[in-house]
Write an enzyme that holds these catalytic residues in place. Structure first.
Site, PDB file in Angstrom:
ATOM      1  N   GLY A 116       0.770  -1.228   0.000  1.00 21.75           N
ATOM      2  CA  GLY A 116       0.000   0.000   0.000  1.00 21.75           C
ATOM      3  C   GLY A 116       0.806   1.286   0.000  1.00 21.75           C
ATOM      4  N   ARG A 167      -2.411 -11.047   0.139  1.00 18.41           N
ATOM      5  CA  ARG A 167      -1.853  -9.717   0.392  1.00 18.41           C
ATOM      6  C   ARG A 167      -2.902  -8.605   0.352  1.00 18.41           C
ATOM      7  NH1 ARG A 167       3.558  -8.661  -0.678  1.00 18.41           N
ATOM      8  NH2 ARG A 167       3.084  -6.996  -2.159  1.00 18.41           N
ATOM      9  N   CYS A 174      11.865  -2.503  -8.934  1.00 21.57           N
ATOM     10  CA  CYS A 174      13.040  -2.348  -8.057  1.00 21.57           C
ATOM     11  C   CYS A 174      14.150  -3.254  -8.576  1.00 21.57           C
ATOM     12  CB  CYS A 174      12.685  -2.649  -6.605  1.00 21.57           C
ATOM     13  SG  CYS A 174      11.967  -4.274  -6.310  1.00 21.57           S
TER      14      CYS A 174
END
Length: 457
Positions: free
Chosen positions: A118, A143, A235
């Protein structure tokens, strides 16, 4: 040679003559964790209200700070009340991109496709125009709860949380003005703070992630309208997951690259994709205070079929519309019932919600405010954390120890000063709502939700 970084990853980065290979390796040989937080200014506007040691501001994000050391967030009631979010600094760059492109100036329909836990969703919720609609989706069912909990803490009603495969969004052609896709990746950008993550890295996994990213994007991109923006991020340091994906998007979906005017002192590395010289932005931990991160902004040029909202028929709404006003500011909101629970949601998006629930599995929509049991209204925890809750609701202030006991869902001692209050009472810490208690003649019932109570506090 690095003791941490895989040789195949190092060799792939050596191809750029401007890249400082030695500094990159050196920073990775030291396992360091940079802690950063972003304030929820709807609840707290001053970093001094948070019990932490600030090391500096994050330049590319409003109301965001580096911390000198990582506190134990679970010990802080303000963390549980949604006053701030602990988010990796580099990923907060979305805030700058939104402001630079003036996306924040007008209401937009936004999809955060891979949203858990989030961080980017709460950032979007704070950054976008207040009349926007945010759909936060998580593919993995396990999740979704943490995503929903974090957005409940953030306190805004213009949010829908969904649990769907990206292919489901193909049934909403041209619906979204903005899509944020922080794609699952091989994770090499996290090696600096977590050396153990390098053990899972391989060229085969990079290839697998690239294929997965293409599937996710290919199946969901029809939902982006013509002229709409895509924020694509990972990432990872691998070109196969970054610049090559951007070139593929331009080839396959008539996308155009968007350039951002970034101050040079931020040391964000701008790269160009090999085929289309698309603008891409890389964050390296030896150049700035943050982890490895990649972002590209693209705009859809091609003609896109548009979801026809006029086909959506307004459903009969049997929910009582007067109850919510007793508890919160309901301007621009309407009430609806779902499984006997009363929700509030922006009136502007009433038909949108009906359209979305026809094609998506919705975990939560708007703010759950409570349930009716006979003549009694039982308020929900979500209402306590809402940014729209009325400020004249009866409340008590707790000390730090009392607040921590409350978060453990321990019994509340009758000695707590309730000032002759009775019934439903808000519990506050430093003036910020934590949740509900019910004051009875001979006891006080703690209504903090058991599923989120703090066991190790």
């Amino acid at each position: 040679m690095s003791n941490i970084l895989p040789n195949d990853l190092i060799n792939s980065l050596k191809g750029d003559p401007t890249f400082d290979y030695e500094a990159f390796v050196a920073i990775h040989d030291k396992e360091e964790k940079t802690t950063s937080i972003r304030l929820n200014t709807a609840k707290v506007s001053d970093i001094n209200a948070v019990d932490c040691q600030v090391a500096g501001r994050i330049p590319w994000c409003e109301n965001a700070y580096y911390l000198a050391e990582r506190p134990i967030f679970t010990l802080d009631p303000l963390f549980h009340s949604g006053c701030y979010y602990s988010q990796e600094a580099s990923s907060m760059f979305l805030n700058f991109a939104l402001r630079e492109l003036k996306i924040v100036a007008n209401p937009v329909r936004t999809l955060d496709l891979c949203a858990a836990p989030g961080g980017k969703s709460t950032l979007l919720s704070s950054s976008l125009h207040k009349d926007s609609l945010l759909v936060a989706n998580e593919i993995i069912k396990s999740r979704v709860n943490i995503l929903s909990d974090n957005l409940i803490r953030w306190g805004n009603a213009n949010v829908i949380v969904t649990n769907n495969d990206p292919s489901a969004f193909g049934r909403l052609p041209g619906y979204f003005d903005l899509m944020v896709v922080d794609a699952p990746c091989s994770g090499s950008g996290m090696f600096h703070k977590d050396h153990s993550a390098a053990d899972e890295w391989s060229l085969a996994n990079v290839k697998l992630c690239s294929e997965r990213q293409q599937r996710i994007l290919g199946q969901s991109l029809p939902a982006l309208k013509q002229g709409g923006y895509l924020f694509y991020s990972t990432c990872s340091y691998s070109k196969e997951e970054n610049e090559q994906i951007v070139d593929w998007l331009i080839d396959e979906f008539e996308m155009e690259s968007i350039s951002l005017d970034i101050p040079s002192e931020w040391n964000i590395n701008q790269t160009m994709s090999d085929v289309h010289a698309a603008n891409c932005y890389r964050f390296y931990p030896h150049m700035l205070q943050g982890e490895g991160f990649f972002l590209a902004v693209l705009r859809k040029k091609g003609v896109q079929e548009t979801f026809f909202m006029r086909k959506v028929k307004k459903e009969k709404n049997a929910a009582p519309q007067n109850i919510a006003a007793n508890w919160m500011n309901t301007e621009g909101l309407y009430s609806f019932l779902h499984n006997d629970t009363l929700h509030v949601f922006p009136q502007k998006y009433e038909l949108d919600l009906q359209a979305l629930q026809n094609v998506l599995y919705i975990k939560n929509a708007g703010t759950e405010i409570g349930t009716l049991k006979g003549k009694e209204f039982i308020p929900e925890h979500d209402l306590a954390l809402s940014n729209l809750i009325r400020n004249d609701i009866p409340s008590i202030e707790l000390t730090l120890d009392q607040a921590r006991n409350y978060l453990r869902k321990e019994n509340m001692p009758i000695e707590i000063n309730t000032d002759n209050l009775k019934g439903w009472v808000l519990v506050k810490y430093q003036g910020i709502n934590l949740g509900w208690i019910k004051v009875m003649p001979n006891r006080i019932n703690n209504y903090y939700p058991k599923e989120i109570r703090i066991a190790n506090l």
